[in-house]
Design a protein around this motif. Structure first.
Motif, PDB file in Angstrom:
ATOM      1  N   ILE A 113       0.847  -1.181   0.000  1.00  0.00           N
ATOM      2  CA  ILE A 113       0.000   0.000   0.000  1.00  0.00           C
ATOM      3  C   ILE A 113       0.889   1.241   0.000  1.00  0.00           C
ATOM      4  CG2 ILE A 113      -0.214   0.080   2.529  1.00  0.00           C
ATOM      5  CD1 ILE A 113      -3.128   1.032   2.107  1.00  0.00           C
ATOM      6  N   SER A 114       0.476   2.254  -0.730  1.00  0.00           N
ATOM      7  CA  SER A 114       1.207   3.519  -0.762  1.00  0.00           C
ATOM      8  C   SER A 114       0.205   4.649  -0.983  1.00  0.00           C
ATOM      9  CB  SER A 114       2.266   3.514  -1.868  1.00  0.00           C
ATOM     10  OG  SER A 114       1.671   3.326  -3.136  1.00  0.00           O
ATOM     11  N   ARG A 115       0.642   5.866  -0.790  1.00  0.00           N
ATOM     12  CA  ARG A 115      -0.262   6.994  -1.005  1.00  0.00           C
ATOM     13  C   ARG A 115       0.520   8.203  -1.468  1.00  0.00           C
ATOM     14  NH1 ARG A 115      -3.141   8.404   4.622  1.00  0.00           N
ATOM     15  NH2 ARG A 115      -3.707  10.389   3.621  1.00  0.00           N
ATOM     16  N   ASP A 116      -0.188   9.062  -2.188  1.00  0.00           N
ATOM     17  CA  ASP A 116       0.348  10.333  -2.642  1.00  0.00           C
ATOM     18  C   ASP A 116      -0.536  11.397  -2.012  1.00  0.00           C
ATOM     19  OD1 ASP A 116       0.941  12.708  -4.017  1.00  0.00           O
ATOM     20  OD2 ASP A 116       1.440  11.637  -5.856  1.00  0.00           O
ATOM     21  N   ASN A 117      -0.051  12.026  -0.955  1.00  0.00           N
ATOM     22  CA  ASN A 117      -0.875  12.989  -0.225  1.00  0.00           C
ATOM     23  C   ASN A 117      -1.230  14.203  -1.082  1.00  0.00           C
ATOM     24  OD1 ASN A 117      -0.944  11.458   2.167  1.00  0.00           O
ATOM     25  ND2 ASN A 117       1.003  12.306   2.848  1.00  0.00           N
ATOM     26  N   ALA A 118      -0.321  14.587  -1.964  1.00  0.00           N
ATOM     27  CA  ALA A 118      -0.582  15.749  -2.821  1.00  0.00           C
ATOM     28  C   ALA A 118      -1.744  15.485  -3.778  1.00  0.00           C
ATOM     29  CB  ALA A 118       0.669  16.113  -3.608  1.00  0.00           C
ATOM     30  N   LYS A 119      -1.913  14.212  -4.151  1.00  0.00           N
ATOM     31  CA  LYS A 119      -2.984  13.837  -5.078  1.00  0.00           C
ATOM     32  C   LYS A 119      -4.184  13.236  -4.355  1.00  0.00           C
ATOM     33  CE  LYS A 119       0.097  12.932  -9.000  1.00  0.00           C
ATOM     34  NZ  LYS A 119       0.547  11.933  -9.996  1.00  0.00           N
ATOM     35  N   ASN A 120      -4.113  13.141  -3.036  1.00  0.00           N
ATOM     36  CA  ASN A 120      -5.202  12.515  -2.260  1.00  0.00           C
ATOM     37  C   ASN A 120      -5.546  11.136  -2.810  1.00  0.00           C
ATOM     38  OD1 ASN A 120      -5.512  14.682  -0.435  1.00  0.00           O
ATOM     39  ND2 ASN A 120      -6.817  15.766  -1.890  1.00  0.00           N
ATOM     40  N   THR A 121      -4.516  10.365  -3.094  1.00  0.00           N
ATOM     41  CA  THR A 121      -4.691   9.069  -3.734  1.00  0.00           C
ATOM     42  C   THR A 121      -3.949   7.985  -2.960  1.00  0.00           C
ATOM     43  OG1 THR A 121      -4.939  10.088  -5.906  1.00  0.00           O
ATOM     44  CG2 THR A 121      -4.371   7.761  -5.864  1.00  0.00           C
TER      45      THR A 121
END
Length: 122
Positions: free
Chosen positions: A69-77
């Motif tokens: 699992i990973s996330r891109d906070n800038a893209k809210n994804t």
């Protein structure tokens, strides 16, 4: 209006890979813990993996070493990379955010996407 929209599901053979994405849209200030859950026919929804805004992760034992699992906070994804898929991974996968703070300051709790089907054939 805030939405969580999943994509990337599909049909894959055992041993294959899929990458799920979940994008949050709307006027969002911040999102707390994001996670992936799944529900197979006739079974209860179960936790697959979660990730905090700082990047701390948690996985159910059966997917450790296969899913990331990973996330891109800038893209809210949030993403779920699924490798070495098994037929028992077949389920509808749901994205969840435990807390979404809107730009207005209003906080939404326990927010869910509509789900995406993952089918693994043997």
């Amino acid at each position: 209006q805030v939405q969580l929209v999943e994509s990337g599901g599909g049909l894959v053979q055992a041993g294959g890979s899929l990458r799920l994405s979940c994008a949050a849209s709307g006027r969002i200030f911040s999102i707390g813990v994001m996670g992936w859950y799944r529900q197979a026919p006739g079974k209860q929804r179960e936790l697959v993996a979660t990730i905090t805004s700082g990047g701390s992760t948690n996985y159910r034992d059966s997917v450790k070493g296969r899913f990331t699992i990973s996330r891109d906070n800038a893209k809210n994804t949030v993403y779920l990379q699924m490798n070495s898929l098994k037929p028992e991974d077949t389920a509808v996968y749901f994205c969840n955010a435990d807390r979404i703070v809107r730009s207005t300051g209003w906080t939404l709790r326990d927010y869910w996407g509509q789900g995406t089907q993952v089918t693994v054939s043997s």
